[in-house]
Design a protein around this motif. Structure first.
Motif, PDB file in Angstrom:
ATOM      1  N   GLY A 121    -121.888  -5.708  53.530  1.00 46.48           N
ATOM      2  CA  GLY A 121    -122.849  -5.956  54.488  1.00 46.48           C
ATOM      3  C   GLY A 121    -123.388  -7.499  54.271  1.00 46.48           C
ATOM      4  O   GLY A 121    -123.600  -7.941  55.338  1.00 46.48           O
ATOM      5  N   PHE A 122    -123.254  -8.016  53.269  1.00 46.28           N
ATOM      6  CA  PHE A 122    -123.709  -9.322  53.103  1.00 46.28           C
ATOM      7  C   PHE A 122    -122.532 -10.300  53.878  1.00 46.28           C
ATOM      8  O   PHE A 122    -123.064 -11.012  54.720  1.00 46.28           O
ATOM      9  N   ILE A 123    -121.395 -10.089  53.946  1.00 45.55           N
ATOM     10  CA  ILE A 123    -120.332 -10.434  54.675  1.00 45.55           C
ATOM     11  C   ILE A 123    -120.585 -10.274  56.010  1.00 45.55           C
ATOM     12  O   ILE A 123    -120.373 -11.287  56.979  1.00 45.55           O
ATOM     13  N   ALA A 124    -120.754  -9.026  56.463  1.00 43.53           N
ATOM     14  CA  ALA A 124    -121.103  -8.665  57.778  1.00 43.53           C
ATOM     15  C   ALA A 124    -122.137  -9.620  58.492  1.00 43.53           C
ATOM     16  O   ALA A 124    -122.184 -10.048  59.544  1.00 43.53           O
ATOM     17  N   ALA A 125    -123.188  -9.648  57.772  1.00 43.81           N
ATOM     18  CA  ALA A 125    -124.517 -10.466  58.175  1.00 43.81           C
ATOM     19  C   ALA A 125    -124.078 -11.866  58.442  1.00 43.81           C
ATOM     20  O   ALA A 125    -124.547 -12.521  59.598  1.00 43.81           O
ATOM     21  N   MET A 126    -123.087 -12.435  57.642  1.00 44.19           N
ATOM     22  CA  MET A 126    -122.762 -13.743  57.762  1.00 44.19           C
ATOM     23  C   MET A 126    -122.023 -14.123  59.042  1.00 44.19           C
ATOM     24  O   MET A 126    -122.229 -15.021  59.845  1.00 44.19           O
ATOM     25  N   TRP A 127    -121.218 -13.055  59.239  1.00 47.65           N
ATOM     26  CA  TRP A 127    -120.226 -13.185  60.397  1.00 47.65           C
ATOM     27  C   TRP A 127    -120.845 -12.993  61.846  1.00 47.65           C
ATOM     28  O   TRP A 127    -120.779 -13.728  62.653  1.00 47.65           O
ATOM     29  N   VAL A 128    -122.105 -12.040  61.370  1.00 50.30           N
ATOM     30  CA  VAL A 128    -122.576 -11.709  62.829  1.00 50.30           C
ATOM     31  C   VAL A 128    -123.533 -12.932  63.244  1.00 50.30           C
ATOM     32  O   VAL A 128    -123.400 -13.224  64.395  1.00 50.30           O
ATOM     33  N   THR A 129    -124.129 -13.464  62.325  1.00 52.34           N
ATOM     34  CA  THR A 129    -125.045 -14.774  62.400  1.00 52.34           C
ATOM     35  C   THR A 129    -123.894 -15.972  63.075  1.00 52.34           C
ATOM     36  O   THR A 129    -124.409 -16.663  63.984  1.00 52.34           O
ATOM     37  N   ASP A 130    -123.066 -16.064  62.390  1.00 49.78           N
ATOM     38  CA  ASP A 130    -121.926 -17.178  62.876  1.00 49.78           C
ATOM     39  C   ASP A 130    -121.590 -16.870  64.193  1.00 49.78           C
ATOM     40  O   ASP A 130    -121.673 -17.695  65.125  1.00 49.78           O
ATOM     41  N   LEU A 131    -120.986 -15.692  64.811  1.00 46.77           N
ATOM     42  CA  LEU A 131    -120.248 -15.672  65.843  1.00 46.77           C
ATOM     43  C   LEU A 131    -121.163 -15.473  67.122  1.00 46.77           C
ATOM     44  O   LEU A 131    -120.878 -15.522  68.239  1.00 46.77           O
ATOM     45  N   THR A 132    -122.421 -15.098  66.666  1.00 49.29           N
ATOM     46  CA  THR A 132    -123.596 -15.201  67.633  1.00 49.29           C
ATOM     47  C   THR A 132    -124.351 -16.818  67.944  1.00 49.29           C
ATOM     48  O   THR A 132    -125.017 -16.569  68.645  1.00 49.29           O
ATOM     49  N   HIS A 133    -123.604 -17.383  67.185  1.00 45.84           N
ATOM     50  CA  HIS A 133    -124.162 -18.945  67.196  1.00 45.84           C
ATOM     51  C   HIS A 133    -125.424 -19.104  66.842  1.00 45.84           C
ATOM     52  O   HIS A 133    -126.358 -19.631  67.470  1.00 45.84           O
ATOM     53  N   ASN A 134    -126.239 -18.386  65.713  1.00 47.43           N
ATOM     54  CA  ASN A 134    -127.412 -18.377  65.617  1.00 47.43           C
ATOM     55  C   ASN A 134    -127.563 -18.805  64.121  1.00 47.43           C
ATOM     56  O   ASN A 134    -128.711 -18.864  63.589  1.00 47.43           O
ATOM     57  N   LYS A 135    -126.811 -19.678  63.603  1.00 46.25           N
ATOM     58  CA  LYS A 135    -126.854 -20.198  62.083  1.00 46.25           C
ATOM     59  C   LYS A 135    -127.653 -21.162  62.059  1.00 46.25           C
ATOM     60  O   LYS A 135    -128.609 -21.517  61.100  1.00 46.25           O
ATOM     61  N   ALA A 136    -128.102 -21.875  63.193  1.00 44.58           N
ATOM     62  CA  ALA A 136    -128.956 -22.939  63.212  1.00 44.58           C
ATOM     63  C   ALA A 136    -130.244 -22.799  64.171  1.00 44.58           C
ATOM     64  O   ALA A 136    -131.203 -23.500  64.547  1.00 44.58           O
ATOM     65  N   SER A 137    -130.472 -21.524  64.703  1.00 45.39           N
ATOM     66  CA  SER A 137    -131.569 -21.016  65.462  1.00 45.39           C
ATOM     67  C   SER A 137    -132.298 -20.135  64.875  1.00 45.39           C
ATOM     68  O   SER A 137    -132.080 -19.464  63.915  1.00 45.39           O
ATOM     69  N   VAL A 138    -133.706 -19.896  65.544  1.00 46.74           N
ATOM     70  CA  VAL A 138    -134.333 -18.795  64.973  1.00 46.74           C
ATOM     71  C   VAL A 138    -133.813 -17.039  65.160  1.00 46.74           C
ATOM     72  O   VAL A 138    -134.279 -16.234  64.723  1.00 46.74           O
TER      73      VAL A 138
END
Length: 400
Positions: A121-138
């Motif tokens: 789940g930790f890995i999935a959360a990281m992938w979702v955040t990255d692939l949706t381009h939200n790592k630098a956004s709210v």
């Protein structure tokens, strides 16, 4: 946890010392909240209901985070969220143990394959955040909030795990907080172990705090701006969590072959290697260093946590063992996390940030590597522990 550094430094441009305070909220909330909510669950409310309520509260707080525009308010909101979230780690274990025992499953055999999905789940959360381009956004806060509220709603439908009042009534308040274990500090060997736990705990969160911000910062250089590492830094870092699942399986071999002290020392040296590789890496010619540092993370993180827990298990009497395990977690995830996040934030802001606000990453990672090396050197000479394979065998037989 992984991507908030990118939001903090690249989107909000807030200071390093204030960022250190943000990560200290994990430690602050770990000192008391898991034990306090454990008392509540033992005496007054079903575990799954308390678990559900805490996740929903956490999610609602995170929904408010995007509205916060100053770092001081951000700290208090994050602290409130962590006071809700951190206890859920222990409560999820309690739910799993209760239901497995109720249906007569073997906890030693059947719990790890269930628990490993937490890392997935930790890995999935990281992938979702990255692939949706939200790592630098709210957007990352909304993703976390929706997941937490969804999990909370789902948890209302879990099989009931009622309070075990007899167990709670037999335990003193101090005992439930793990305070009984403080008498272990009378033993110089145990005192030394817990002190080293604090200092190594200070290193555990450093790459979680700064790893993604470091990789994303390469985007400021034209040669690396369109590299895979910059575009998908969070996915690259998820190799660390994948490595965790692999090294967990290797721990029994290393413990039998080298013993608890040597495995803990290997962990400390792995931190030196992890930080050292990041100091000289880059997204193109040094990509292999980034990948290797992520692989090494699994050894660095798992080897100390699990071997340290086994050391406590084999070095304490049965009547104080649970409190001693709680004290070990308090030293690493509580005091250690507070120390590492606060001190690192101050040092980076005052010594490794240029006047233009650019973080001097190579010097930062070398400093972290030197810190881990000093801890490893002192541990190897000061901590005395003889390898006893029979003690590990007793634990295995007791759990069988």
């Amino acid at each position: 946890m992984i991507t908030i550094g990118v939001y903090w430094f690249q989107t909000k441009h807030w200071s390093g010392s204030e960022f250190g305070a943000i990560f200290s909220t994990l430690g602050i909330s770990s000192l008391l909240m898991p034990a306090l909510t454990g008392i509540i669950a033992d005496k007054w409310i079903n575990v799954e209901l308390l678990y559900a309520i805490l996740h929903i509260l956490f999610g609602c707080i995170f929904l408010y985070l995007p509205q916060v525009q100053d770092p001081h308010t951000f700290f208090w909101i994050i602290l409130l969220a962590m006071l809700c979230y951190m206890p859920t780690i222990a409560l999820s274990n309690s739910i799993a143990y209760t239901l497995l025992k109720k249906h007569q499953y073997d906890i030693i055999k059947d719990f790890p394959p269930i628990r490993v999905w937490g890392t997935v789940g930790f890995i999935a959360a990281m992938w979702v955040t990255d692939l949706t381009h939200n790592k630098a956004s709210v957007g990352q806060f909304y993703i976390a909030a929706i997941a937490a509220i969804g999990l909370g709603i789902y948890s209302f439908f879990l099989p009931p795990c009622p309070p075990l009042k007899s167990k709670a009534e037999n335990a003193s308040f101090g005992g439930r907080l793990g305070l009984n274990a403080f008498k272990l500090f009378r033993n110089s060997k145990m005192a030394l172990f817990f002190i080293f736990s604090i200092f190594l705990g200070g290193a555990l969160q450093l790459t979680n705090m700064y790893g993604d911000a470091y990789l994303s910062d390469f985007g400021k250089q034209a040669a690396y701006a369109d590299s895979l590492v910059v575009r998908h830094s969070t996915i690259i870092l998820s190799i660390s969590q994948i490595s965790e699942t692999i090294f967990i399986l290797a721990i029994p071999f290393f413990l039998r072959r080298f013993g608890i002290k040597q495995v803990m020392l290997i962990s400390m040296l792995a931190w030196v290697l992890r930080f050292g590789l990041l100091a000289y890496a880059n997204p193109i010619n040094g990509l292999w260093m980034i990948i290797l540092s992520c692989i090494v993370y699994g050894m660095a993180f798992d080897f100390f946590n699990i071997s340290g827990s086994l050391f406590v298990e084999t070095s304490t009497s049965a009547h104080i063992r649970s409190s001693a395990q709680g004290l070990f977690m308090m030293m690493t995830n509580g005091l250690g996390a507070i120390l590492g996040s606060s001190v690192s934030g101050y040092i980076i802001e005052h010594y490794f940030t240029s006047r233009q606000g650019q973080m001097q990453w190579q010097e930062i990672w070398i400093c972290f590597a030197a810190y881990a090396l000093v801890i490893a050197f002192l541990f190897s000479f000061l901590f005395k522990h003889k390898h006893d394979p029979s003690a590990l065998q007793e634990i295995k037989e007791a759990g069988a």
